[in-house]
Design a protein around this motif. Structure first.
Motif, PDB file in Angstrom:
ATOM      1  N   LEU A  46     -10.124   0.476  -2.917  1.00 30.09           N
ATOM      2  CA  LEU A  46      -8.784   0.131  -3.397  1.00 30.09           C
ATOM      3  C   LEU A  46      -7.824   1.299  -3.227  1.00 30.09           C
ATOM      4  O   LEU A  46      -6.642   1.100  -2.908  1.00 30.09           O
ATOM      5  CB  LEU A  46      -8.853  -0.303  -4.865  1.00 30.09           C
ATOM      6  CG  LEU A  46      -9.706  -1.561  -5.150  1.00 30.09           C
ATOM      7  CD1 LEU A  46      -9.675  -1.901  -6.631  1.00 30.09           C
ATOM      8  CD2 LEU A  46      -9.213  -2.753  -4.333  1.00 30.09           C
ATOM      9  N   GLY A 104      -6.511   1.378   0.143  1.00 29.96           N
ATOM     10  CA  GLY A 104      -5.543   0.307   0.359  1.00 29.96           C
ATOM     11  C   GLY A 104      -4.238   0.529  -0.383  1.00 29.96           C
ATOM     12  O   GLY A 104      -3.378  -0.356  -0.385  1.00 29.96           O
ATOM     13  N   ILE A 147      -3.831   1.014  -3.703  1.00 30.03           N
ATOM     14  CA  ILE A 147      -3.809   0.381  -5.031  1.00 30.03           C
ATOM     15  C   ILE A 147      -4.452   1.325  -6.034  1.00 30.03           C
ATOM     16  O   ILE A 147      -5.636   1.662  -5.921  1.00 30.03           O
ATOM     17  CB  ILE A 147      -4.559  -0.963  -5.020  1.00 30.03           C
ATOM     18  CG1 ILE A 147      -3.890  -1.946  -4.055  1.00 30.03           C
ATOM     19  CG2 ILE A 147      -4.606  -1.563  -6.434  1.00 30.03           C
ATOM     20  CD1 ILE A 147      -4.633  -3.260  -3.905  1.00 30.03           C
ATOM     21  N   GLU A 175       0.662  -8.884  -8.488  1.00 30.54           N
ATOM     22  CA  GLU A 175       0.596  -8.895  -7.022  1.00 30.54           C
ATOM     23  C   GLU A 175      -0.564  -8.039  -6.520  1.00 30.54           C
ATOM     24  O   GLU A 175      -1.256  -8.410  -5.551  1.00 30.54           O
ATOM     25  CB  GLU A 175       1.913  -8.376  -6.434  1.00 30.54           C
ATOM     26  CG  GLU A 175       3.113  -9.314  -6.602  1.00 30.54           C
ATOM     27  CD  GLU A 175       3.648  -9.324  -8.032  1.00 30.54           C
ATOM     28  OE1 GLU A 175       4.375 -10.265  -8.397  1.00 30.54           O
ATOM     29  OE2 GLU A 175       3.313  -8.378  -8.797  1.00 30.54           O
ATOM     30  N   GLU A 176      -0.808  -6.903  -7.183  1.00 29.82           N
ATOM     31  CA  GLU A 176      -1.904  -6.028  -6.754  1.00 29.82           C
ATOM     32  C   GLU A 176      -3.271  -6.668  -7.011  1.00 29.82           C
ATOM     33  O   GLU A 176      -4.242  -6.325  -6.339  1.00 29.82           O
ATOM     34  CB  GLU A 176      -1.805  -4.681  -7.460  1.00 29.82           C
ATOM     35  CG  GLU A 176      -0.662  -3.807  -6.936  1.00 29.82           C
ATOM     36  CD  GLU A 176      -0.643  -2.429  -7.590  1.00 29.82           C
ATOM     37  OE1 GLU A 176      -1.265  -2.272  -8.664  1.00 29.82           O
ATOM     38  OE2 GLU A 176      -0.022  -1.517  -7.014  1.00 29.82           O
ATOM     39  N   CYS A 177      -3.356  -7.597  -7.983  1.00 25.38           N
ATOM     40  CA  CYS A 177      -4.620  -8.314  -8.203  1.00 25.38           C
ATOM     41  C   CYS A 177      -5.026  -9.061  -6.934  1.00 25.38           C
ATOM     42  O   CYS A 177      -6.185  -8.995  -6.492  1.00 25.38           O
ATOM     43  CB  CYS A 177      -4.479  -9.303  -9.363  1.00 25.38           C
ATOM     44  SG  CYS A 177      -4.311  -8.561 -10.995  1.00 25.38           S
ATOM     45  N   TYR A 178      -4.057  -9.774  -6.337  1.00 23.83           N
ATOM     46  CA  TYR A 178      -4.367 -10.554  -5.133  1.00 23.83           C
ATOM     47  C   TYR A 178      -4.556  -9.655  -3.910  1.00 23.83           C
ATOM     48  O   TYR A 178      -5.384  -9.963  -3.046  1.00 23.83           O
ATOM     49  CB  TYR A 178      -3.258 -11.582  -4.894  1.00 23.83           C
ATOM     50  CG  TYR A 178      -3.246 -12.690  -5.925  1.00 23.83           C
ATOM     51  CD1 TYR A 178      -4.121 -13.759  -5.842  1.00 23.83           C
ATOM     52  CD2 TYR A 178      -2.371 -12.645  -7.006  1.00 23.83           C
ATOM     53  CE1 TYR A 178      -4.120 -14.776  -6.795  1.00 23.83           C
ATOM     54  CE2 TYR A 178      -2.360 -13.646  -7.971  1.00 23.83           C
ATOM     55  CZ  TYR A 178      -3.239 -14.701  -7.865  1.00 23.83           C
ATOM     56  OH  TYR A 178      -3.236 -15.694  -8.818  1.00 23.83           O
ATOM     57  N   ARG A 179      -3.828  -8.534  -3.846  1.00 22.96           N
ATOM     58  CA  ARG A 179      -4.048  -7.584  -2.744  1.00 22.96           C
ATOM     59  C   ARG A 179      -5.447  -6.981  -2.829  1.00 22.96           C
ATOM     60  O   ARG A 179      -6.145  -6.848  -1.826  1.00 22.96           O
ATOM     61  CB  ARG A 179      -3.001  -6.468  -2.792  1.00 22.96           C
ATOM     62  CG  ARG A 179      -1.622  -6.886  -2.263  1.00 22.96           C
ATOM     63  CD  ARG A 179      -0.664  -5.707  -2.288  1.00 22.96           C
ATOM     64  NE  ARG A 179      -1.229  -4.561  -1.584  1.00 22.96           N
ATOM     65  CZ  ARG A 179      -0.951  -3.291  -1.879  1.00 22.96           C
ATOM     66  NH1 ARG A 179      -0.136  -2.999  -2.889  1.00 22.96           N
ATOM     67  NH2 ARG A 179      -1.496  -2.309  -1.178  1.00 22.96           N
ATOM     68  N   ALA A 180      -5.850  -6.625  -4.050  1.00 23.84           N
ATOM     69  CA  ALA A 180      -7.189  -6.055  -4.235  1.00 23.84           C
ATOM     70  C   ALA A 180      -8.262  -7.073  -3.850  1.00 23.84           C
ATOM     71  O   ALA A 180      -9.273  -6.719  -3.224  1.00 23.84           O
ATOM     72  CB  ALA A 180      -7.368  -5.629  -5.694  1.00 23.84           C
ATOM     73  N   GLY A 201      -8.018  -9.414  -1.606  1.00 24.52           N
ATOM     74  CA  GLY A 201      -8.073  -9.466  -0.146  1.00 24.52           C
ATOM     75  C   GLY A 201      -8.839  -8.298   0.447  1.00 24.52           C
ATOM     76  O   GLY A 201      -9.635  -8.468   1.385  1.00 24.52           O
ATOM     77  N   LEU A 202      -8.619  -7.086  -0.089  1.00 25.09           N
ATOM     78  CA  LEU A 202      -9.344  -5.914   0.402  1.00 25.09           C
ATOM     79  C   LEU A 202     -10.850  -6.071   0.188  1.00 25.09           C
ATOM     80  O   LEU A 202     -11.657  -5.746   1.071  1.00 25.09           O
ATOM     81  CB  LEU A 202      -8.845  -4.653  -0.318  1.00 25.09           C
ATOM     82  CG  LEU A 202      -7.421  -4.190   0.031  1.00 25.09           C
ATOM     83  CD1 LEU A 202      -6.986  -3.082  -0.919  1.00 25.09           C
ATOM     84  CD2 LEU A 202      -7.356  -3.701   1.474  1.00 25.09           C
ATOM     85  N   ARG A 260     -12.361  -8.701   2.554  1.00 25.64           N
ATOM     86  CA  ARG A 260     -12.445  -8.239   3.947  1.00 25.64           C
ATOM     87  C   ARG A 260     -13.570  -7.235   4.143  1.00 25.64           C
ATOM     88  O   ARG A 260     -14.139  -7.142   5.232  1.00 25.64           O
ATOM     89  CB  ARG A 260     -11.113  -7.619   4.373  1.00 25.64           C
ATOM     90  CG  ARG A 260     -10.029  -8.647   4.697  1.00 25.64           C
ATOM     91  CD  ARG A 260      -8.909  -8.058   5.537  1.00 25.64           C
ATOM     92  NE  ARG A 260      -8.165  -7.044   4.796  1.00 25.64           N
ATOM     93  CZ  ARG A 260      -7.087  -7.285   4.069  1.00 25.64           C
ATOM     94  NH1 ARG A 260      -6.642  -8.531   3.954  1.00 25.64           N
ATOM     95  NH2 ARG A 260      -6.465  -6.310   3.430  1.00 25.64           N
TER      96      ARG A 260
END
Length: 693
Positions: free
Chosen positions: A224, A227, A229, A271-276, A278-279, A282
C-alpha cells in the motif's frame, strides 16, 4: 479494582464537563450499599460494578451511563430502592438502573420462564434507551471474565450458554465485535473445554512458526505504501470459537482451514479503501465468492468495511479488511460510538431498527420457550440483502423466504401475502431468497396467515406473527364452538336461566367470565353434566360426562378451520357430504370422523355434527392400482385434472411386473365429487382398481 479517583479521572480525561460529584456519590453509595457482600472469587462485591464502569470508560461513555454501571446491582442485591436512586442521582439514572436490573424475585416455575421474563423486561428497557444494553453487555463481560471462580459446573455452563445464545449475538447486532469475540471465547472455553484447549494449542504452534502474521502484515503495508496509500496494517489469528464454528460447519480439520488469519488495513478516506482493494487484488489472486462490500451496503448495525480473501503464497489464504478510521471506530465500539459523551443521545429506532423487531416478537410470543426461540432466531443467523421494488434494502437471515421478507417490511404485508415475485418471476412463497434479489410481495386484503407458513418461515418476527394469528383464530373458533355447545346444554334445562344464574354458575366453576366457560366447554375441560349442575343445581344428574344427554341439534362446522377448532381424522378423512360425528376429548379440538369409521372409540363425548349447506373442499385419500405400462400414471393424472381435482400427494406403495399401486391424496369439493372421480378412474383402461381409503 479501580479506585474512586482513578475512575473519575478516566471519565474527566475524555469529558471534562462530566458531573464529577454524581460519579463520586455513585461510587460511595455502591460501596456502602454492597457493604461486606463477597463475590465467588472472595473479592468485595462492589469491585464488580466498579470494574463494569471501568469497561465502559474504555468506550468513552457519558457520565449517566458510568453512574448506572456503578449502581446497576444495588436495587437487585441490596436494600436500596428505585426511589432512593432517583432522589440521589436523577430520573435518567434511575430509569437506566431499573432497565438493567433483573427480575430476580419473580416466581416462575422453570428456568426458561425466569430467563424469558428477564429478557422481556430487558428488551423493553433497551428499546427505550440503548444504554441499558451497553451496561448489560459490560456487566456480562466482567461476569464471564470471573466465571471460573463459580464452583458449580452446572451454573457455569448455564451462564456460558446464556452468554452464547443471547448476549454475544446482542453485542454483534450492535456492532460491538470485541465484546462479542471475548464473550464467545470465554463461553466456548466453558462449554467445550477440550475443543478450546486443542484449538488454542494448535494456534500457539502456528503463531510461533516463523511469525507469519507479522511477515504478511509487513508485506501488505509495503504494497500500500508503494501505491501511495498511507495505512496502518495489523494482523491476528481468528479467535478459537470462530475457528471451531467453521470446522463444525465445513466438517474439516484445523489444518484444512486456510483462512485462520485476518488482517486489517486502516486508511484515510473511503476512496483509498477501493484503491487499496485494487492494489491487493492485482498483487494476489482473490478467493472466488469471498469479497463483500459493506461500505456501499452497510450491515444493519452500521458496520462498514471491505472484506476480501486472497491467496498469499501457494498454501496461505488470508482475509483482509479495509476501512477508514471512522469505520474502524464504528466496528470496534458499534452503537457505543454514538453514545460517546460529545455526541449525545441517538434514537434507538434509527440506529438499531432490529430492536423494534425484537419488541414485536416479545408482544407476539405466548410462552417463555417461544420468546427465547424467536429472539435467538432474530439475533443469530448470518445475513443476506434483498431489495423491495422501490429499492429499499431489507436484511434477512440466510435461507429466508418471501414470507420472512414480507413480515420484515410490515406485519400487515406479511399477513396479506398471497404470492411473490423474485427478480420479476412469480415464485412460491417457500422459495429461498438469494443475496441481492429484488422481491415483490403480492397481497390480498382477503388473505390471512396460513398455518403451513410455519414450515418455511425462518425469522423470529415472521414465526411469532403467524403463531399469534393462529392463537387468536383458534380462540375465536373455540368460543364459537363453545357457544353452540353451550346453547344446546342450556336448552336442556327445565326453565331458562337468567344473567344472575350464569354469574353464580361461573363462581361455582371458578371461572372469570362467560368466554372462559365457553372455552372450557369446547375443550371438554367441563362435562355437560357439570355445566348443567352449575347453572341449575340438581339438573346435572351427576358428573359423569359420558351419560350426559346427546345434543339435539347438529352443529355446523362450516367456516371453522381444520386443525384449529376441529381436526379431520386421518383414519377416515371425511369430506363434505359424508355423514360425520365429532369426538370431544379433554384439552383437544373436536375430532371429526366418518360415522362408519372403525377407529371411533368409546372415549370422549359424541357431538352430532353437520357440514352446513355451503361446506366445500376436503382432502381424500385413494388407492389406485395401475397397469405397469408406460404412460399409465400420466393418464391418471390427466384424468384427475380433467375432473377438477388437485393432487396434493402421491406415494408408490407396491409394484410388480403387472401392476403398481399408488396412494394419492386429493383435494376434492365434496363426497359426490369424489364418487364421480372414482367412477371415472375405474372406467379408465390403465386403471385396474380405484377405491377410497
Amino acid at each position: 479494582m479501580l479506585r474512586q479517583y482513578e475512575l473519575v479521572d478516566r471519565v474527566l480525561s475524555y469529558d471534562p464537563e462530566a458531573d464529577e460529584a454524581m460519579l463520586n456519590r455513585a461510587y460511595v453509595f455502591s460501596v456502602n450499599a454492597h457493604g461486606t457482600q463477597k463475590r465467588a472469587s472472595g473479592d468485595p462485591y462492589f469491585s464488580h460494578p466498579i470494574e463494569v464502569a471501568g469497561i465502559l470508560t474504555e468506550l468513552r461513555l457519558d457520565d449517566e451511563t458510568i453512574a448506572t454501571a456503578i449502581l446497576h446491582d444495588t436495587v437487585e442485591d441490596t436494600v436500596a430502592t428505585p426511589q432512593e436512586i432517583e432522589r440521589l442521582f436523577g430520573g435518567n439514572v434511575a430509569r437506566l438502573v431499573d432497565g438493567v436490573t433483573k427480575l430476580s424475585r419473580i416466581e416462575a416455575q422453570t428456568e426458561s420462564e425466569r430467563a424469558a421474563e428477564n429478557l422481556r423486561k430487558f428488551l423493553l428497557a433497551m428499546s427505550d434507551d440503548i444504554r441499558v444494553l451497553l451496561v448489560k453487555l459490560a456487566d456480562r463481560l466482567h461476569n464471564m471474565r470471573t466465571l471460573h471462580f463459580i464452583k458449580s459446573e452446572d451454573k457455569r455452563r448455564r451462564i456460558a450458554r446464556e452468554t452464547m445464545d443471547i448476549y454475544a449475538p446482542l453485542a454483534e447486532r450492535i456492532g460491538m465485535y470485541e465484546f462479542m469475540k471475548e464473550m464467545q471465547t470465554l463461553a466456548f472455553r466453558e462449554l467445550e473445554p477440550e475443543a478450546y484447549e486443542s484449538i488454542t494449542r494448535r494456534l500457539e504452534a502456528l503463531e510461533s512458526d516463523g511469525h507469519r502474521i507479522e511477515k504478511i502484515a509487513k508485506g501488505l503495508g509495503a504494497l500500500l505504501d508503494r501505491g501511495g496509500i498511507h495505512s496502518d496494517v495489523s494482523g491476528r489469528q481468528k479467535h478459537p470459537y470462530s475457528i471451531w464454528k467453521k470446522m463444525s460447519e465445513r466438517h474439516v480439520s484445523l489444518e484444512q482451514l486456510s483462512d485462520i488469519m485476518a488482517f486489517r488495513a486502516i486508511v484515510d478516506t473511503e476512496e483509498e479503501c477501493y484503491r487499496a482493494l485494487g492494489l491487493i487484488h492485482r498483487k494476489w489472486p482473490m478467493v472466488p465468492g469471498r469479497f463483500k462490500d459493506y461500505i456501499s451496503t452497510p450491515k444493519r448495525n452500521g458496520y462498514r468495511s471491505l472484506h476480501t480473501s486472497v491467496f498469499f503464497g501457494e498454501d496461505t489464504r488470508v482475509e483482509v479488511q479495509i476501512r477508514t478510521r471512522d469505520m474502524h471506530a464504528q466496528a470496534e465500539f458499534g452503537i457505543a460510538a454514538h453514545w460517546a459523551y460529545k455526541q449525545g443521545a441517538v434514537r434507538p429506532d434509527t440506529q438499531v431498527p432490529w430492536i423494534s423487531d425484537l419488541v414485536e416478537i416479545l408482544e407476539a410470543a405466548e410462552s417463555p420457550e417461544e420468546l427465547l426461540e424467536h429472539t435467538r432466531m432474530a439475533m443469530y443467523a448470518d445475513r443476506i440483502f434483498a431489495f423491495s421494488p422501490k429499492g429499499e434494502l431489507i436484511q434477512l437471515p440466510k435461507g429466508a423466504t418471501p414470507i420472512d421478507f414480507a413480515y420484515a417490511v410490515h406485519t400487515d404485508l406479511g399477513d396479506q401475502a398471497v404470492g411473490a415475485k423474485i427478480n420479476g418471476r412469480v415464485v412460491p412463497l417457500r422459495t429461498a431468497i438469494q443475496n441481492g434479489d429484488s422481491v415483490q410481495i403480492l397481497r390480498s386484503k382477503g388473505q390471512i396467515p396460513q398455518p403451513n407458513w410455519l414450515n418455511f418461515a425462518i425469522t423470529g418476527k415472521a414465526r411469532a406473527a403467524i403463531r399469534r394469528h393462529q392463537r387468536l383464530k383458534a380462540r375465536d373458533e373455540r368460543l364459537e364452538l363453545g357457544r353452540k355447545l353451550y346453547d344446546d346444554i342450556v336448552a336442556r334445562l327445565p326453565v331458562p336461566v337468567g344473567a344472575e344464574g350464569v354469574a353464580e354458575a361461573l363462581k361455582r366453576l371458578n371461572l372469570a367470565d362467560l368466554d372462559a366457560l365457553l372455552e372450557a366447554i369446547a375443550l371438554r375441560k367441563l362435562s355437560d353434566a357439570q355445566v348443567l349442575e352449575a347453572l341449575m343445581p340438581g339438573s346435572g344428574g351427576g358428573d359423569d360426562a359420558h351419560h350426559a344427554p346427546p345434543q339435539r341439534h347438529a352443529i355446523t362446522i362450516t367456516g371453522l378451520t381444520p386443525g384449529v377448532a376441529f381436526d379431520l381424522a386421518e383414519c377416515c378423512r371425511p369430506v363434505p357430504g359424508d355423514r360425520i360425528v365429532g369426538i370431544r376429548r379433554e384439552g383437544e379440538g373436536i375430532a371429526v370422523h366418518d360415522i362408519a369409521c372403525p377407529q371411533i372409540g368409546d372415549e370422549g363425548d359424541w357431538v352430532d355434527l353437520s357440514w352446513g349447506e355451503r361446506a366445500e373442499g376436503g382432502i381424500a385419500r385413494i388407492a389406485v392400482t395401475l397397469k405397469n405400462e408406460p404412460g399409465a400414471l400420466g393418464a391418471v393424472a390427466t384424468l384427475i385434472g380433467a375432473q377438477k381435482a388437485n393432487i396434493l400427494g402421491l406415494r408408490l406403495d407396491n409394484r410388480d411386473t403387472t401392476f403398481h399401486t399408488n396412494t394419492i391424496d386429493l383435494e376434492v369439493r365434496n363426497a359426490a365429487h369424489l364418487t364421480r372421480l372414482l367412477a371415472a378412474l375405474n372406467a379408465a383402461e390403465a386403471v385396474s382398481e380405484a377405491r377410497r381409503l
